[in-house]
Each structure stands twice: as structure tokens, then as C-alpha cells.
Scaffold this motif. Structure first.
Motif, PDB file in Angstrom:
ATOM      1  N   ALA A 118     -29.943  73.135 -86.912  1.00  0.00           N
ATOM      2  CA  ALA A 118     -29.551  72.712 -88.448  1.00  0.00           C
ATOM      3  C   ALA A 118     -28.732  73.856 -88.959  1.00  0.00           C
ATOM      4  O   ALA A 118     -29.264  75.083 -88.946  1.00  0.00           O
ATOM      5  CB  ALA A 118     -30.578  72.541 -89.155  1.00  0.00           C
ATOM      6  N   THR A 119     -27.491  73.713 -89.102  1.00  0.00           N
ATOM      7  CA  THR A 119     -26.487  74.819 -89.550  1.00  0.00           C
ATOM      8  C   THR A 119     -26.546  75.162 -91.116  1.00  0.00           C
ATOM      9  O   THR A 119     -27.112  74.051 -91.634  1.00  0.00           O
ATOM     10  CB  THR A 119     -25.210  75.025 -89.257  1.00  0.00           C
ATOM     11  N   GLY A 120     -26.335  76.038 -91.477  1.00  0.00           N
ATOM     12  CA  GLY A 120     -26.018  76.444 -93.011  1.00  0.00           C
ATOM     13  C   GLY A 120     -24.714  75.489 -93.364  1.00  0.00           C
ATOM     14  O   GLY A 120     -24.192  75.304 -92.787  1.00  0.00           O
ATOM     15  N   GLY A 121     -24.835  74.943 -94.757  1.00  0.00           N
ATOM     16  CA  GLY A 121     -23.601  74.394 -95.168  1.00  0.00           C
ATOM     17  C   GLY A 121     -22.479  74.788 -94.963  1.00  0.00           C
ATOM     18  O   GLY A 121     -21.413  73.956 -95.079  1.00  0.00           O
ATOM     19  N   ASP A 123     -33.254  76.453 -87.533  1.00  0.00           N
ATOM     20  CA  ASP A 123     -32.450  76.369 -88.697  1.00  0.00           C
ATOM     21  C   ASP A 123     -31.605  77.931 -88.612  1.00  0.00           C
ATOM     22  O   ASP A 123     -32.396  78.895 -88.827  1.00  0.00           O
ATOM     23  CB  ASP A 123     -33.310  76.118 -89.959  1.00  0.00           C
ATOM     24  N   THR A 124     -30.380  77.837 -88.868  1.00  0.00           N
ATOM     25  CA  THR A 124     -29.625  79.024 -88.746  1.00  0.00           C
ATOM     26  C   THR A 124     -29.882  79.835 -89.700  1.00  0.00           C
ATOM     27  O   THR A 124     -29.981  81.117 -89.774  1.00  0.00           O
ATOM     28  CB  THR A 124     -28.035  78.818 -88.546  1.00  0.00           C
ATOM     29  N   PRO A 156     -22.383  63.247 -65.618  1.00  0.00           N
ATOM     30  CA  PRO A 156     -22.541  63.429 -67.026  1.00  0.00           C
ATOM     31  C   PRO A 156     -22.229  64.785 -67.616  1.00  0.00           C
ATOM     32  O   PRO A 156     -22.502  65.499 -66.993  1.00  0.00           O
ATOM     33  CB  PRO A 156     -23.937  62.976 -67.316  1.00  0.00           C
ATOM     34  N   LYS A 157     -21.622  64.760 -68.804  1.00  0.00           N
ATOM     35  CA  LYS A 157     -21.318  66.177 -69.752  1.00  0.00           C
ATOM     36  C   LYS A 157     -22.760  66.669 -69.841  1.00  0.00           C
ATOM     37  O   LYS A 157     -23.571  66.006 -69.996  1.00  0.00           O
ATOM     38  CB  LYS A 157     -20.385  65.697 -70.663  1.00  0.00           C
ATOM     39  N   ALA A 158     -22.837  68.101 -69.604  1.00  0.00           N
ATOM     40  CA  ALA A 158     -24.004  68.538 -69.895  1.00  0.00           C
ATOM     41  C   ALA A 158     -24.555  68.405 -71.550  1.00  0.00           C
ATOM     42  O   ALA A 158     -23.517  68.557 -72.183  1.00  0.00           O
ATOM     43  CB  ALA A 158     -23.980  70.129 -69.573  1.00  0.00           C
ATOM     44  N   PRO A 159     -25.719  68.040 -71.636  1.00  0.00           N
ATOM     45  CA  PRO A 159     -26.138  67.823 -72.840  1.00  0.00           C
ATOM     46  C   PRO A 159     -25.996  68.949 -74.136  1.00  0.00           C
ATOM     47  O   PRO A 159     -25.695  68.719 -75.192  1.00  0.00           O
ATOM     48  CB  PRO A 159     -27.552  67.238 -73.049  1.00  0.00           C
ATOM     49  N   GLY A 160     -26.063  70.131 -73.644  1.00  0.00           N
ATOM     50  CA  GLY A 160     -26.114  71.187 -74.589  1.00  0.00           C
ATOM     51  C   GLY A 160     -27.185  70.841 -76.093  1.00  0.00           C
ATOM     52  O   GLY A 160     -27.897  70.063 -75.718  1.00  0.00           O
ATOM     53  N   HIS A 161     -26.689  71.462 -76.776  1.00  0.00           N
ATOM     54  CA  HIS A 161     -27.716  71.425 -78.136  1.00  0.00           C
ATOM     55  C   HIS A 161     -27.030  70.216 -78.858  1.00  0.00           C
ATOM     56  O   HIS A 161     -26.078  69.707 -78.860  1.00  0.00           O
ATOM     57  CB  HIS A 161     -27.109  72.587 -79.055  1.00  0.00           C
ATOM     58  N   ILE A 162     -28.015  69.831 -79.864  1.00  0.00           N
ATOM     59  CA  ILE A 162     -27.626  68.724 -80.901  1.00  0.00           C
ATOM     60  C   ILE A 162     -27.568  69.636 -82.114  1.00  0.00           C
ATOM     61  O   ILE A 162     -28.496  70.418 -82.251  1.00  0.00           O
ATOM     62  CB  ILE A 162     -28.876  67.693 -81.028  1.00  0.00           C
ATOM     63  N   ILE A 163     -26.299  69.853 -82.603  1.00  0.00           N
ATOM     64  CA  ILE A 163     -26.084  70.781 -83.847  1.00  0.00           C
ATOM     65  C   ILE A 163     -25.871  69.839 -84.878  1.00  0.00           C
ATOM     66  O   ILE A 163     -24.912  69.005 -85.093  1.00  0.00           O
ATOM     67  CB  ILE A 163     -24.933  71.896 -83.300  1.00  0.00           C
ATOM     68  N   LEU A 164     -26.631  70.027 -85.995  1.00  0.00           N
ATOM     69  CA  LEU A 164     -26.217  69.247 -87.317  1.00  0.00           C
ATOM     70  C   LEU A 164     -25.490  70.348 -88.133  1.00  0.00           C
ATOM     71  O   LEU A 164     -26.114  71.196 -88.616  1.00  0.00           O
ATOM     72  CB  LEU A 164     -27.585  68.857 -87.815  1.00  0.00           C
ATOM     73  N   CYS A 165     -24.479  69.710 -88.838  1.00  0.00           N
ATOM     74  CA  CYS A 165     -23.920  70.499 -89.959  1.00  0.00           C
ATOM     75  C   CYS A 165     -23.579  69.490 -91.176  1.00  0.00           C
ATOM     76  O   CYS A 165     -24.099  68.425 -91.215  1.00  0.00           O
ATOM     77  CB  CYS A 165     -22.541  71.127 -89.433  1.00  0.00           C
ATOM     78  N   GLY A 166     -23.089  69.997 -92.445  1.00  0.00           N
ATOM     79  CA  GLY A 166     -22.967  69.320 -93.356  1.00  0.00           C
ATOM     80  C   GLY A 166     -23.366  70.120 -94.568  1.00  0.00           C
ATOM     81  O   GLY A 166     -24.075  71.055 -94.492  1.00  0.00           O
ATOM     82  N   THR A 172     -34.425  68.283 -92.131  1.00  0.00           N
ATOM     83  CA  THR A 172     -35.559  67.275 -91.838  1.00  0.00           C
ATOM     84  C   THR A 172     -35.106  66.267 -90.785  1.00  0.00           C
ATOM     85  O   THR A 172     -35.946  66.113 -89.919  1.00  0.00           O
ATOM     86  CB  THR A 172     -35.383  66.545 -93.285  1.00  0.00           C
ATOM     87  N   VAL A 173     -33.839  65.974 -90.705  1.00  0.00           N
ATOM     88  CA  VAL A 173     -33.346  65.225 -89.508  1.00  0.00           C
ATOM     89  C   VAL A 173     -33.416  66.077 -88.266  1.00  0.00           C
ATOM     90  O   VAL A 173     -34.023  65.419 -87.019  1.00  0.00           O
ATOM     91  CB  VAL A 173     -32.085  64.706 -89.968  1.00  0.00           C
ATOM     92  N   GLY A 174     -33.301  67.336 -88.331  1.00  0.00           N
ATOM     93  CA  GLY A 174     -33.288  68.118 -87.042  1.00  0.00           C
ATOM     94  C   GLY A 174     -34.633  68.219 -86.460  1.00  0.00           C
ATOM     95  O   GLY A 174     -34.765  68.231 -85.270  1.00  0.00           O
ATOM     96  N   ARG A 175     -35.657  68.461 -87.425  1.00  0.00           N
ATOM     97  CA  ARG A 175     -37.268  68.520 -86.942  1.00  0.00           C
ATOM     98  C   ARG A 175     -37.532  67.338 -86.371  1.00  0.00           C
ATOM     99  O   ARG A 175     -38.139  67.214 -85.263  1.00  0.00           O
ATOM    100  CB  ARG A 175     -37.846  69.009 -88.334  1.00  0.00           C
ATOM    101  N   LEU A 176     -36.879  66.053 -87.008  1.00  0.00           N
ATOM    102  CA  LEU A 176     -37.601  64.774 -86.389  1.00  0.00           C
ATOM    103  C   LEU A 176     -36.910  64.510 -84.917  1.00  0.00           C
ATOM    104  O   LEU A 176     -37.435  63.835 -83.815  1.00  0.00           O
ATOM    105  CB  LEU A 176     -37.004  63.317 -87.458  1.00  0.00           C
TER     106      LEU A 176
END
Length: 187
Positions: A91-94, A46-47, A13-23, A31-35
Motif C-alpha cells: 500500500a503506497t502513500g496517497g 505500507d510504504t 505468463p507474465k511474472a506476477p511481481g507485487h500487487i501495489i495499491l495506490c490512491g 485495509t484491502v492490502g492486508r486482506l
């Protein structure tokens, strides 16, 4: 071990790495990232908070004293660094994914997903907040629409998208976890 039709062992399997949220701001990244982090027992970052802690000042103060270009340079440097962090939900900045080099660095660091919401929803979520330097204008809703249009190409280039306008943060988090698990199982 299972073998493929050619007799070769399957790819791990691909190494999972980070879950990175942008938008865009107000789409629910923090909020979603903390959950997600809580559910998966991972660290959350949070960047914008990372930059504020390192620079010992707020983002609005950075914009005021050093300008947006200096802030974007700090974001760029952080994108290059994230790959070396232990697995986290980030969570990245917008505007962090607007430069193609930043998107590439984030994609190389893990699973990048863009959270989307309509202008009206974003405006309602951000109403009354005064810590958003780009929205310090006479018509913040028009500024949101303008910034979304300017960033549309960059956001569209992100491989995965989740609409957050009508979903609860918990449902969005569950959907992202489901997509992340499927992503990690790809050959």
C-alpha cells in the motif's frame, strides 16, 4: 506444450511481481492490502510505515521537521527499491504515484491498481483522524477535493482502477485478486 498458429511455443505468463495499491488517503489501501496479503499468503507492506520505521519518526513529524519535499524524496527512493523486494502486497502513500518516475518504477515492479472513492466517502472515513498532515486545515473536505483535483492526472495514468466507495474491503480485495490473476496470465 501448446503452440501458437505460427508454430512458436506460447509466451510464459507474465511474472506476477507485487500487487501495489495506490490512491488517495482513505480509499482503503491498507485495509484491502492486508486482506489480499492474507488471502494470497504474501507479505504486506505500507510504504508510510516503512518510512516511519526507517526514519524512526511519524509522517507528521517528518513533515513538521524536514518538510514535505524531504518526505517525497524518501518516497521516490522507496519506489526505486520496491522492485528488489520479495513478492508482496504494498500500500503506497496517497501522493507516491504523483511523480511520473514513481509510477513507472511501481508499474515495473508489479501490478499497480488505484483505489478510488468520492470526496464525501473519503471525508467520512478520515473524520477524527489527526495524523494526516495535509488535512490539518480549517476545511478538510475542501482540502480533500483540492488534492484529488491536483492528483487527478497522476491517478488517471494508473492502468487499473477499483471504486471503493460502496464496496466492502473484502469485495474490493476479491476484485483486485481477480484482476491480478488475469494480469499475470497475459502474454
Amino acid at each position: 506444450m501448446n503452440a501458437t498458429p505460427t508454430g512458436e511455443p506460447p509466451s510464459p505468463p507474465k511474472a506476477p511481481g507485487h500487487i501495489i495499491l495506490c490512491g488517495f488517503m482513505g480509499t482503503g489501501k491498507s485495509t484491502v492490502g492486508r486482506l489480499i496479503a492474507l488471502r494470497l499468503n504474501l507479505a504486506f507492506a505500507d510504504t508510510d510505515s516503512v518510512i516511519e520505521n526507517r526514519e524512526r519518526c511519524t509522517i507528521p513529524h517528518l513533515f513538521k521537521t524536514r518538510g514535505e519535499a524531504a518526505f517525497r524524496a524518501l518516497e521516490r527512493d522507496l519506489c526505486k527499491e520496491i522492485g528488489s523486494w520479495r513478492r508482496s502486497v504494498i500500500a503506497t502513500g496517497g501522493g507516491m504515484v504523483v511523480p511520473a518516475e514513481n509510477r513507472a518504477a511501481l508499474i515495473a515492479s508489479g501490478f499497480l491498481v488505484c483505489l478510488d472513492a468520492p470526496v464525501e466517502v473519503i471525508f467520512a472515513r478520515l473524520a477524527g483522524q489527526n495524523h494526516r498532515p495535509l488535512l490539518r486545515t480549517a476545511n478538510p473536505q475542501a482540502k480533500i477535493a483540492e488534492l484529488l483535483a491536483a492528483r487527478a492526472e497522476a491517478y488517471t495514468a494508473v492502468p487499473y482502477h477499483i471504486e471503493t466507495g460502496v464496496r466492502s474491503p473484502a469485495l474490493v480485495a476479491e476484485e483486485i485478486i481477480r484482476l491480478w490473476v488475469a494480469y499475470t496470465m497475459r502474454p
